[in-house]
Design a protein around this motif. Structure first.
Motif: not given
Ligand SMILES: [Zn+2]
Ligand SMILES: [Zn+2]
Lengths: 85, 318
Positions: B227-247
């Motif tokens: 297995p390779r983990y993550g998203l089909v299109k990975n975020l590429g940044r360590f930003n808590v707010l972006w991870a929580a709200f990007h979609e």
């Protein structure tokens, strides 16, 4: 949820991240052109890699696909992400 | 109604201790299993999730009690009611989780849990901030309507969440055959977090993997396709707010720019759906993958495979 639990959790969060740093976990480098091509193919659905050029520090690479499309790999923490070159 | 504690609160010290142990194992075996910035992001997302959960718990509980008022049966706090409640709650979780991957509205809330490219115990703590907003609580309402007391259901839900913590690891390979057959395990859940085409949208189980086997969403982990983990299109940044709200931001942008007839598709279609077919969905990714010759390269080849928790060497039968 109490303030004690909140403070304890926050201390746990910061403490664990600090431990990860002190243990020197993480870091990554591309082992070979083959690995760079494999990562580019896995990150980009439908992309078929033909060749790759690694940066000197092996922290990034440019991968070229069958139709001439180029994908740039960049280290992100202990993993790599693909971007349009 | 008895005032039951939130079991998750009591589990926090255990979570911390186990992450610590897993970090030490990573240091000995493969330092790339953890990355300090990723760990901090995961844990801050977990921390934010508990706050978001606490802020909305009152409203969710009130709603549960209101629906319970219309119950079909009077289910008492009897010994037999607990396991029944736990199993049915796990079924409700399966339905929720499957929807969370197949409907973009729910995915926008759940994506946070899949946003790390790592798979370790800290990943388990990446939990949603927007579960209430997405109205994920709808999936549990049938339990109250049947007649299970809200306090009992929420206690079972907490235990369910705690169970799911330990399966987020590469340290454990395969568990005994009977266990892999019935329970959700690290091996099954690695598949769920993987973006390899063959693993996309599989193994939605919370505690019991039997739901996936019953409803056709089960796929075993194969040793030859790590297995390779993550998203089909990975975020590429360590930003808590972006991870929580990007979609959610993505949905808002698409709703703004899409033609009227396509707007509903961008909110309630599957993730990656687009009216002009310009984006990838799980289906198109799988088609592209099936359409080409078997890939000759596998990322991560040559790295240590996860060790086994039993002497059983083979994969589980599908
Ligand atoms: Zn999921
Ligand atoms: Zn998970």
């Amino acid at each position: 949820m109490s303030w004690t639990l909140l403070a304890g959790s926050l201390a746990g969060v910061l403490g664990l991240a600090l431990v990860a740093k002190l243990l020197r976990l993480g870091g990554a480098e591309l082992a070979s052109e083959d690995e760079a091509m494999a990562i580019a193919e896995a990150e980009r659905p439908g992309f078929v890699a033909v060749s790759a050029v690694l940066a000197e520090d092996r922290q990034s690479a440019v991968v070229t696909g069958t139709d001439g499309e180029q994908v740039r790999l960049r280290r992100h923490g202990a993993q790599f992400v693909a971007e349009h070159a | 109604m008895p005032d039951l504690p939130n079991p998750v609160d009591y589990a926090v010290p255990g979570f911390i201790a186990l992450v610590l142990i897993e970090m030490l194992i990573a240091r000995a075996r493969d330092k790339r299993r953890y990355c300090p910035k990723d760990t901090l992001t995961s844990l801050m997302l977990g921390f934010g999730s508990t706050i978001a959960g606490a802020l909305t718990a009152g409203a969710v509980y009130a709603m549960a009690v209101w629906v319970w008022g219309f119950r079909l049966l009077d289910i008492p706090y009897a010994w037999w009611a607990w396991p029944l409640c736990f199993v049915l709650d796990d079924l409700a979780y399966y339905v929720f989780h499957r929807s969370a991957h197949r409907v973009r509205w729910f995915w926008a809330s759940h994506v946070i849990h899949h946003s790390s490219q790592h798979y370790n115990l800290s990943t388990a703590l990446r939990q949603t901030w927007t579960g209430f907003f997405s109205m994920a609580f709808l999936f549990r309402l049938p339990l109250f309507l049947i007649g299970f007391p809200p306090a009992m259901v929420f206690f079972c839900a907490g235990v369910n969440l705690i169970y799911q913590f330990w399966i987020h690891t590469e340290v454990i390979g395969r568990c005994p055959r009977w266990f892999e057959a019935v329970m959700n395990t690290p091996s099954h859940h690695r598949v769920h977090h993987a973006t390899n085409p063959r693993y996309l949208d599989k193994n939605y189980a919370g505690v019991f993997i039997v739901w996936d086997r019953m409803f056709g969403s089960f796929t075993p982990e194969l040793d030859e396709d790590r297995p390779r983990y993550g998203l089909v299109k990975n975020l590429g940044r360590f930003n808590v707010l972006w991870a929580a709200f990007h979609e959610w931001i993505g949905i808002a942008r698409d709703l703004w720019s899409a033609p009227w007839r396509a707007k509903a598709g961008y909110a309630f279609g599957p993730p990656g759906w687009s009216h002009d077919g310009s984006r990838d969905t799980s289906e198109t990714i799988r088609e592209k993958w099936a359409g080409r010759a078997q890939p000759t390269r596998h990322p991560g080849e040559g790295r240590d495979p996860p060790s086994s928790c039993s002497s059983e060497p083979s994969a589980v039968a599908a």
